[in-house]
Design an enzyme around this catalytic site. Structure first.
Site, mmCIF file in Angstrom:
data_model
loop_
_atom_site.group_PDB
_atom_site.id
_atom_site.type_symbol
_atom_site.label_atom_id
_atom_site.label_comp_id
_atom_site.label_asym_id
_atom_site.label_seq_id
_atom_site.Cartn_x
_atom_site.Cartn_y
_atom_site.Cartn_z
ATOM 1 N N ASP A 28 10.472 -75.823 128.743
ATOM 2 C CA ASP A 28 9.899 -75.611 127.417
ATOM 3 C C ASP A 28 9.057 -76.819 127.000
ATOM 4 O O ASP A 28 9.376 -77.964 127.330
ATOM 5 C CB ASP A 28 11.017 -75.388 126.394
ATOM 6 C CG ASP A 28 10.523 -74.752 125.114
ATOM 7 O OD1 ASP A 28 9.380 -74.257 125.092
ATOM 8 O OD2 ASP A 28 11.277 -74.752 124.132
ATOM 9 N N ASN A 82 7.129 -63.337 126.449
ATOM 10 C CA ASN A 82 5.828 -63.992 126.631
ATOM 11 C C ASN A 82 4.669 -63.009 126.720
ATOM 12 O O ASN A 82 3.502 -63.397 126.587
ATOM 13 C CB ASN A 82 5.834 -64.876 127.885
ATOM 14 C CG ASN A 82 6.697 -66.112 127.724
ATOM 15 O OD1 ASN A 82 7.204 -66.651 128.709
ATOM 16 N ND2 ASN A 82 6.879 -66.586 126.504
#
Length: 303
Positions: free
Chosen positions: A33, A81
């Site tokens: 991340d 995503n």
């Protein structure tokens, strides 16, 4: 001068962590991340953050090979995503395609005998990415020293839901009796990829959550979890060694707990035959403080 002192300090701390190293986890899962936030912090385009993150991923594989870790799973692209803007998705797909082909042809991947697999709803990915997955899996499918699972179009709930539906269809068709629904039966319906439970989850970027990642393999195994502030492109070997230290501390605590439970059981049963409890107690006696180890020795001599 200040930068030189900082580098020397990091090097000294890394050597200390190496000396404290007592054994690597078998399976490490990583939530990479912070690529976009890293780019914003640097004032560069988002794609440059993803490119920098890909370089960190290559370094991670080198560290895993060096430390003897057998399996790595990378959270590369989640089902959520797909909601990102098209230009961001397309750049990530381009980067994944490029890296899969590069890894599949890299000498260091073949020297380390890395087996590459993709896990997730890969049929949702563009054809060029699916072709790159096939290429990487074919080129490295004969290896088993280090398994690299790349989670693409992955969601933990979707994986468990798919497994539940598959088991339900087998029961409905008569192929599987309800009483035969077991852990093994469910695992057979999960995504093909991970060969063992997760021992350690690492998440970079400051968020303290596991984001629907490998719930069956990690939560079921009570995996150790390491959250850290650096964005993924900033993640260093020293951070990785700190994560492994978290895993080692958890393992030591677990061994101590098991030993104390066995000792409590032996005490509770007094003169009864408790061979299994004593075997567990003997296996974990070194995890107990010295005073409690003396109690274990008393039980051994009393046999």
């Amino acid at each position: 001068m200040r930068e030189r002192v900082r580098r020397l300090g990091y090097a000294a701390y890394e050597r200390l962590l190496h000396r404290e190293f007592s054994g690597a986890p078998s399976h490490v899962a990583v939530i990479q991340d912070g690529n976009r936030r890293y780019a914003r912090k640097r004032g560069v385009e988002t794609r440059q953050g993803h490119s920098a993150g890909a370089e960190t991923t290559e370094e991670l594989l080198n560290w895993c090979d060096e430390l003897g870790i057998r399996e790595v799973t990378l959270y590369t692209f989640s089902t959520e995503n797909f909601d990102r803007p098209e230009d961001q998705r397309e750049y990530i797909f381009d980067l994944v395609e490029e890296k899969l082909r590069t890894f599949a042809d890299a000498d260091r991947v073949h020297d380390a005998e890395v087996c590459i697999r993709a896990i997730g709803e890969t049929e949702l990915l563009p054809e060029r990415v699916r072709d790159a997955i096939d290429y990487a899996e074919t080129r490295t499918g004969q290896y088993d020293r280090l398994n690299l699972n790349v989670a693409l179009a992955y969601g933990g709930r979707a994986e468990l839901l798919g497994a539940a539906r598959s088991v339900a269809r087998s029961v409905e068709s008569g192929e599987l009796a309800p009483e035969d629904v077991s852990v093994e039966a469910i695992e057979d319906c999960l995504y093909e990829g991970p060969t063992r439970d997760v021992d350690l989850i690492i998440r970079t970027g400051g968020d303290e959550r596991t984001s629907n990642f490998l719930p069956w393999h990690a939560n079921g195994n009570e995996a150790a979890t390491f959250f850290c502030a650096p964005y993924w492109p900033e993640f260093r070997k020293i951070d990785f060694l700190r994560a492994i230290r978290t895993y080692q501390n958890r393992e030591e605590s677990w061994r101590t707990t098991r030993a104390r439970r066995a000792l409590t059981l032996v005490r509770a049963l007094e003169d009864a035959e408790v061979p299994q409890a004593k075997r567990v107690l003997g296996r974990f006696r070194d995890a107990l403080p010295s005073g409690e180890r003396e109690t274990v020795e008393e039980y051994d001599t009393a046999d």
